[in-house]
Design a protein around this motif. Structure first.
Motif, short mmCIF file in Angstrom:
data_model
loop_
_atom_site.label_atom_id
_atom_site.label_comp_id
_atom_site.label_asym_id
_atom_site.label_seq_id
_atom_site.Cartn_x
_atom_site.Cartn_y
_atom_site.Cartn_z
N ARG A 1 0.73 -1.29 -0.04
CA ARG A 1 0.05 0.14 0.02
C ARG A 1 1.15 1.30 0.15
O ARG A 1 1.90 1.32 0.89
N PHE A 2 0.49 2.21 -1.08
CA PHE A 2 1.40 3.48 -0.95
C PHE A 2 1.18 4.20 0.47
O PHE A 2 1.91 4.99 0.91
N PHE A 3 -0.07 4.05 0.92
CA PHE A 3 -0.44 4.90 2.00
C PHE A 3 -1.65 4.13 2.78
O PHE A 3 -2.40 3.68 2.21
N GLN A 4 -1.78 4.46 4.33
CA GLN A 4 -3.03 3.76 4.80
C GLN A 4 -4.34 4.40 4.26
O GLN A 4 -4.70 5.49 4.01
N GLY A 5 -4.97 3.28 4.04
CA GLY A 5 -6.44 3.45 3.36
C GLY A 5 -6.37 3.28 1.70
O GLY A 5 -7.49 3.20 1.11
N ALA A 6 -5.07 3.09 1.16
CA ALA A 6 -4.96 2.95 0.02
C ALA A 6 -5.44 1.40 -0.33
O ALA A 6 -4.99 0.64 0.46
N PRO A 7 -5.79 1.08 -1.66
CA PRO A 7 -5.95 -0.31 -1.62
C PRO A 7 -4.72 -1.01 -1.97
O PRO A 7 -3.84 -0.38 -2.35
N SER A 8 -4.65 -2.43 -1.34
CA SER A 8 -3.30 -3.20 -1.31
C SER A 8 -3.26 -3.86 -2.95
O SER A 8 -4.33 -4.14 -3.55
N ILE A 9 -2.05 -3.70 -3.22
CA ILE A 9 -1.81 -4.47 -4.52
C ILE A 9 -0.61 -5.77 -4.20
O ILE A 9 0.37 -5.38 -3.72
N ASN A 10 -1.02 -6.73 -4.53
CA ASN A 10 -0.39 -7.82 -4.42
C ASN A 10 0.09 -8.74 -5.42
O ASN A 10 1.13 -9.47 -5.26
N HIS A 11 -0.32 -8.57 -6.49
CA HIS A 11 0.36 -8.78 -7.77
C HIS A 11 -0.07 -8.08 -8.99
O HIS A 11 -1.16 -7.43 -9.02
N LEU A 12 0.77 -8.32 -10.16
CA LEU A 12 0.46 -7.69 -11.38
C LEU A 12 0.66 -8.69 -12.34
O LEU A 12 1.79 -9.52 -12.24
N LEU A 13 -0.13 -8.79 -13.51
CA LEU A 13 -0.15 -9.97 -14.52
C LEU A 13 0.37 -9.30 -15.85
O LEU A 13 -0.37 -8.28 -16.06
N PHE A 14 1.22 -9.75 -16.48
CA PHE A 14 1.71 -9.39 -17.90
C PHE A 14 1.79 -10.53 -18.73
O PHE A 14 2.65 -11.36 -18.87
N ALA A 15 0.52 -10.90 -19.15
CA ALA A 15 0.40 -12.30 -20.07
C ALA A 15 0.87 -13.13 -19.32
O ALA A 15 0.57 -14.06 -18.35
#
Length: 181
Positions: A140-154
């Protein structure tokens, strides 16, 4: 037609081959996330990134897995059967020294990258479920921001997670389960 349906069936973590999405969106997001993780100085939290390259992933997809994913995502049974007909009726012949070989009939694999996104959606769902259960935590970039646990590229994946006791083991279990499927 298939490309028109994809944006509704595929999660936001995937951007490659999805109409109206650019792979550069995930590239920029990956850059910003890794920059954030490298420059984060405050707090006790530490993060890690793991890049996976699923080599020859398109060639290894089991057709029954694709069928089940399409049904699980709510595609109409008639449409699933039509798509599976096109996937499973492929035949190959190779020209060697000017002569065609006997017909090769594959038992798995895909010819279109867009169809692979349906299979990759299973991986995305597994990763998101693990985070919802509190077993891993994304960035998370900051508290309250959505969490990003993965990014897919094909057929490439970038996993992002908070370093905690057991988080690497949970990720290994997810990767193994996806591989088995």
């Amino acid at each position: 037609m298939f490309e028109k349906i994809l944006p509704d069936a595929i999660s936001l973590n995937q951007s490659a081959l999805v109409p109206r999405c650019l792979i550069t969106d995930n590239i920029l997001l990956a850059y910003e996330l890794t920059h954030y993780m490298q420059t984060k100085n405050k707090g006790v939290d530490s993060y890690a990134a793991l890049k996976l390259d699923m080599s020859k992933a398109y060639d290894r997809v089991e057709w029954e897995f694709l069928r089940r994913m399409l049904c699980k995502l709510g595609f109409h049974q008639g449409w699933v059967e039509t798509l599976m007909y096109f996937v499973t009726t492929v035949r190959y012949r190779i020209c060697v020294n000017g002569e065609l070989t006997d017909e090769i009939i594959p038992q798995r694999g895909l010819r279109r990258g867009a169809v692979f996104l349906i299979c990759a959606e299973a991986f995305s769902c597994l990763l998101n479920a693990t985070e919802r259960q509190g077993e891993t935590i994304g960035v998370r970039f900051f508290q309250g921001a959505p969490s990003i646990n993965h990014l897919l590229f094909a057929d490439d994946s970038l996993l992002l997670f908070k370093i905690e006791s057991g988080s690497a083991e949970y990720l290994q279990n997810i990767i193994s389960l996806y591989e088995d499927c």
